[in-house]
Motif scaffolding. Structure first.
Motif, PDB file in Angstrom:
ATOM      1  N   CYS A  47      11.105  -6.745  -7.697  1.00  0.00           N
ATOM      2  CA  CYS A  47      10.227  -7.119  -8.810  1.00  0.00           C
ATOM      3  C   CYS A  47      10.539  -6.234 -10.008  1.00  0.00           C
ATOM      4  O   CYS A  47      11.308  -5.288  -9.905  1.00  0.00           O
ATOM      5  CB  CYS A  47       8.758  -7.009  -8.406  1.00  0.00           C
ATOM      6  N   SER A  48       9.924  -6.565 -11.117  1.00  0.00           N
ATOM      7  CA  SER A  48      10.150  -5.819 -12.357  1.00  0.00           C
ATOM      8  C   SER A  48       8.834  -5.325 -12.939  1.00  0.00           C
ATOM      9  O   SER A  48       7.793  -5.961 -12.778  1.00  0.00           O
ATOM     10  CB  SER A  48      10.825  -6.718 -13.404  1.00  0.00           C
ATOM     11  N   GLY A  49       8.934  -4.194 -13.623  1.00  0.00           N
ATOM     12  CA  GLY A  49       7.865  -3.682 -14.470  1.00  0.00           C
ATOM     13  C   GLY A  49       8.408  -3.636 -15.888  1.00  0.00           C
ATOM     14  O   GLY A  49       9.617  -3.479 -16.074  1.00  0.00           O
ATOM     15  N   ARG A  50       7.543  -3.749 -16.870  1.00  0.00           N
ATOM     16  CA  ARG A  50       8.002  -3.847 -18.258  1.00  0.00           C
ATOM     17  C   ARG A  50       8.496  -2.526 -18.851  1.00  0.00           C
ATOM     18  O   ARG A  50       9.213  -2.518 -19.841  1.00  0.00           O
ATOM     19  CB  ARG A  50       6.880  -4.407 -19.131  1.00  0.00           C
ATOM     20  N   SER A  51       8.115  -1.404 -18.256  1.00  0.00           N
ATOM     21  CA  SER A  51       8.480  -0.092 -18.803  1.00  0.00           C
ATOM     22  C   SER A  51       8.623   0.906 -17.658  1.00  0.00           C
ATOM     23  O   SER A  51       8.228   0.629 -16.530  1.00  0.00           O
ATOM     24  CB  SER A  51       7.376   0.399 -19.761  1.00  0.00           C
ATOM     25  N   THR A  52       9.175   2.070 -17.968  1.00  0.00           N
ATOM     26  CA  THR A  52       9.294   3.101 -16.929  1.00  0.00           C
ATOM     27  C   THR A  52       7.916   3.494 -16.404  1.00  0.00           C
ATOM     28  O   THR A  52       7.748   3.724 -15.211  1.00  0.00           O
ATOM     29  CB  THR A  52      10.033   4.349 -17.463  1.00  0.00           C
ATOM     30  N   ARG A  53       6.940   3.524 -17.286  1.00  0.00           N
ATOM     31  CA  ARG A  53       5.579   3.872 -16.873  1.00  0.00           C
ATOM     32  C   ARG A  53       5.015   2.826 -15.900  1.00  0.00           C
ATOM     33  O   ARG A  53       4.405   3.170 -14.890  1.00  0.00           O
ATOM     34  CB  ARG A  53       4.670   4.003 -18.089  1.00  0.00           C
ATOM     35  N   GLN A  54       5.225   1.541 -16.198  1.00  0.00           N
ATOM     36  CA  GLN A  54       4.704   0.505 -15.311  1.00  0.00           C
ATOM     37  C   GLN A  54       5.454   0.505 -13.977  1.00  0.00           C
ATOM     38  O   GLN A  54       4.847   0.310 -12.925  1.00  0.00           O
ATOM     39  CB  GLN A  54       4.761  -0.878 -15.952  1.00  0.00           C
ATOM     40  N   VAL A  55       6.763   0.725 -13.995  1.00  0.00           N
ATOM     41  CA  VAL A  55       7.541   0.796 -12.761  1.00  0.00           C
ATOM     42  C   VAL A  55       6.990   1.909 -11.872  1.00  0.00           C
ATOM     43  O   VAL A  55       6.760   1.710 -10.671  1.00  0.00           O
ATOM     44  CB  VAL A  55       9.044   1.009 -13.066  1.00  0.00           C
ATOM     45  N   ALA A  56       6.755   3.078 -12.451  1.00  0.00           N
ATOM     46  CA  ALA A  56       6.213   4.208 -11.687  1.00  0.00           C
ATOM     47  C   ALA A  56       4.812   3.894 -11.177  1.00  0.00           C
ATOM     48  O   ALA A  56       4.470   4.204 -10.023  1.00  0.00           O
ATOM     49  CB  ALA A  56       6.204   5.467 -12.548  1.00  0.00           C
ATOM     50  N   SER A  57       3.985   3.274 -12.000  1.00  0.00           N
ATOM     51  CA  SER A  57       2.616   2.941 -11.607  1.00  0.00           C
ATOM     52  C   SER A  57       2.584   1.922 -10.472  1.00  0.00           C
ATOM     53  O   SER A  57       1.838   2.082  -9.502  1.00  0.00           O
ATOM     54  CB  SER A  57       1.843   2.408 -12.817  1.00  0.00           C
ATOM     55  N   ILE A  58       3.388   0.862 -10.582  1.00  0.00           N
ATOM     56  CA  ILE A  58       3.446  -0.161  -9.531  1.00  0.00           C
ATOM     57  C   ILE A  58       3.846   0.482  -8.205  1.00  0.00           C
ATOM     58  O   ILE A  58       3.231   0.231  -7.161  1.00  0.00           O
ATOM     59  CB  ILE A  58       4.449  -1.278  -9.916  1.00  0.00           C
ATOM     60  N   SER A  59       4.859   1.325  -8.236  1.00  0.00           N
ATOM     61  CA  SER A  59       5.332   1.943  -7.000  1.00  0.00           C
ATOM     62  C   SER A  59       4.322   2.943  -6.435  1.00  0.00           C
ATOM     63  O   SER A  59       4.108   2.988  -5.219  1.00  0.00           O
ATOM     64  CB  SER A  59       6.699   2.588  -7.203  1.00  0.00           C
ATOM     65  N   ASP A  60       3.688   3.730  -7.300  1.00  0.00           N
ATOM     66  CA  ASP A  60       2.662   4.673  -6.839  1.00  0.00           C
ATOM     67  C   ASP A  60       1.499   3.945  -6.174  1.00  0.00           C
ATOM     68  O   ASP A  60       1.036   4.341  -5.105  1.00  0.00           O
ATOM     69  CB  ASP A  60       2.107   5.495  -8.010  1.00  0.00           C
ATOM     70  N   LYS A  61       1.023   2.891  -6.818  1.00  0.00           N
ATOM     71  CA  LYS A  61      -0.124   2.164  -6.269  1.00  0.00           C
ATOM     72  C   LYS A  61       0.231   1.476  -4.965  1.00  0.00           C
ATOM     73  O   LYS A  61      -0.575   1.455  -4.032  1.00  0.00           O
ATOM     74  CB  LYS A  61      -0.656   1.172  -7.296  1.00  0.00           C
ATOM     75  N   LEU A  62       1.434   0.931  -4.860  1.00  0.00           N
ATOM     76  CA  LEU A  62       1.849   0.306  -3.604  1.00  0.00           C
ATOM     77  C   LEU A  62       1.901   1.349  -2.488  1.00  0.00           C
ATOM     78  O   LEU A  62       1.366   1.134  -1.398  1.00  0.00           O
ATOM     79  CB  LEU A  62       3.204  -0.377  -3.759  1.00  0.00           C
ATOM     80  N   LYS A  63       2.512   2.480  -2.767  1.00  0.00           N
ATOM     81  CA  LYS A  63       2.591   3.567  -1.781  1.00  0.00           C
ATOM     82  C   LYS A  63       1.192   4.005  -1.347  1.00  0.00           C
ATOM     83  O   LYS A  63       0.916   4.151  -0.150  1.00  0.00           O
ATOM     84  CB  LYS A  63       3.357   4.741  -2.382  1.00  0.00           C
ATOM     85  N   ASP A  64       0.282   4.187  -2.307  1.00  0.00           N
ATOM     86  CA  ASP A  64      -1.083   4.611  -1.993  1.00  0.00           C
ATOM     87  C   ASP A  64      -1.836   3.559  -1.188  1.00  0.00           C
ATOM     88  O   ASP A  64      -2.537   3.888  -0.231  1.00  0.00           O
ATOM     89  CB  ASP A  64      -1.859   4.926  -3.271  1.00  0.00           C
ATOM     90  N   ARG A  65      -1.701   2.280  -1.555  1.00  0.00           N
ATOM     91  CA  ARG A  65      -2.393   1.219  -0.814  1.00  0.00           C
ATOM     92  C   ARG A  65      -1.892   1.115   0.624  1.00  0.00           C
ATOM     93  O   ARG A  65      -2.680   0.923   1.546  1.00  0.00           O
ATOM     94  CB  ARG A  65      -2.234  -0.119  -1.525  1.00  0.00           C
ATOM     95  N   LEU A  66      -0.595   1.213   0.800  1.00  0.00           N
ATOM     96  CA  LEU A  66      -0.055   1.133   2.161  1.00  0.00           C
ATOM     97  C   LEU A  66      -0.562   2.297   3.008  1.00  0.00           C
ATOM     98  O   LEU A  66      -0.864   2.120   4.188  1.00  0.00           O
ATOM     99  CB  LEU A  66       1.476   1.108   2.128  1.00  0.00           C
ATOM    100  N   LYS A  67      -0.685   3.474   2.412  1.00  0.00           N
ATOM    101  CA  LYS A  67      -1.187   4.651   3.132  1.00  0.00           C
ATOM    102  C   LYS A  67      -2.685   4.518   3.413  1.00  0.00           C
ATOM    103  O   LYS A  67      -3.127   4.689   4.559  1.00  0.00           O
ATOM    104  CB  LYS A  67      -0.898   5.916   2.312  1.00  0.00           C
ATOM    105  N   GLN A  68      -3.483   4.183   2.389  1.00  0.00           N
ATOM    106  CA  GLN A  68      -4.930   4.144   2.539  1.00  0.00           C
ATOM    107  C   GLN A  68      -5.415   2.954   3.361  1.00  0.00           C
ATOM    108  O   GLN A  68      -6.303   3.089   4.198  1.00  0.00           O
ATOM    109  CB  GLN A  68      -5.604   4.127   1.172  1.00  0.00           C
ATOM    110  N   GLU A  69      -4.847   1.779   3.114  1.00  0.00           N
ATOM    111  CA  GLU A  69      -5.352   0.566   3.755  1.00  0.00           C
ATOM    112  C   GLU A  69      -4.712   0.295   5.107  1.00  0.00           C
ATOM    113  O   GLU A  69      -5.351  -0.306   5.979  1.00  0.00           O
ATOM    114  CB  GLU A  69      -5.151  -0.633   2.824  1.00  0.00           C
ATOM    115  N   LEU A  70      -3.463   0.729   5.299  1.00  0.00           N
ATOM    116  CA  LEU A  70      -2.762   0.420   6.544  1.00  0.00           C
ATOM    117  C   LEU A  70      -2.338   1.665   7.319  1.00  0.00           C
ATOM    118  O   LEU A  70      -1.827   1.547   8.429  1.00  0.00           O
ATOM    119  CB  LEU A  70      -1.519  -0.438   6.246  1.00  0.00           C
TER     120      LEU A  70
END
Length: 121
Positions: A47-70
């Motif tokens: 997938c794509s994010g529009r900026s370096t900030r969004q790319v980092a945010s998308i990946s951080d949130k995915l990592k956190d959700r996988l850890k917290q929820e699963l």
């Protein structure tokens, strides 16, 4: 498998990952079925994010959700640069790109069979 749901199928994990990416406004989400093509994972999600900030945010949130929820720990590479982040969730490898970097590497072309159809958001 690891985490709170050791019996979770790769398809269920894929659905969870895609939902997280969609929630964070990732663009051009593509899923590539690697079963029978590679032993490294069952699926690859790009997938794509529009900026370096969004790319980092998308990946951080995915990592956190996988850890917290699963309860699933992931390995993350490339977050400091923010151009291309790889998240290894075991059965699924996720690549989050800035659009220019994604176009340069063209992973979809490398892994997809000619004429194959992918699931996109």
């Amino acid at each position: 498998m690891t985490g709170l749901f050791p019996d979770m199928s790769s398809e269920d994990l894929l659905a969870h990952i895609r939902a997280s990416l969609e929630d964070d406004k990732a663009e051009d989400i593509t899923t590539i079925d690697l079963r029978g093509k590679s032993s490294m994972a069952d699926y690859m999600v790009i997938c794509s994010g529009r900026s370096t900030r969004q790319v980092a945010s998308i990946s951080d949130k995915l990592k956190d959700r996988l850890k917290q929820e699963l309860g699933r720990t992931t390995k993350v590479e490339g977050k400091d640069q923010g151009d291309w982040v790889l998240i290894d969730a075991g059965d699924i490898i996720v690549h989050v790109f800035r659009p220019e970097v994604r176009e340069f590497y063209q992973l979809e072309k490398m892994w997809m069979a000619p004429g194959s159809v992918t699931a996109q958001a």
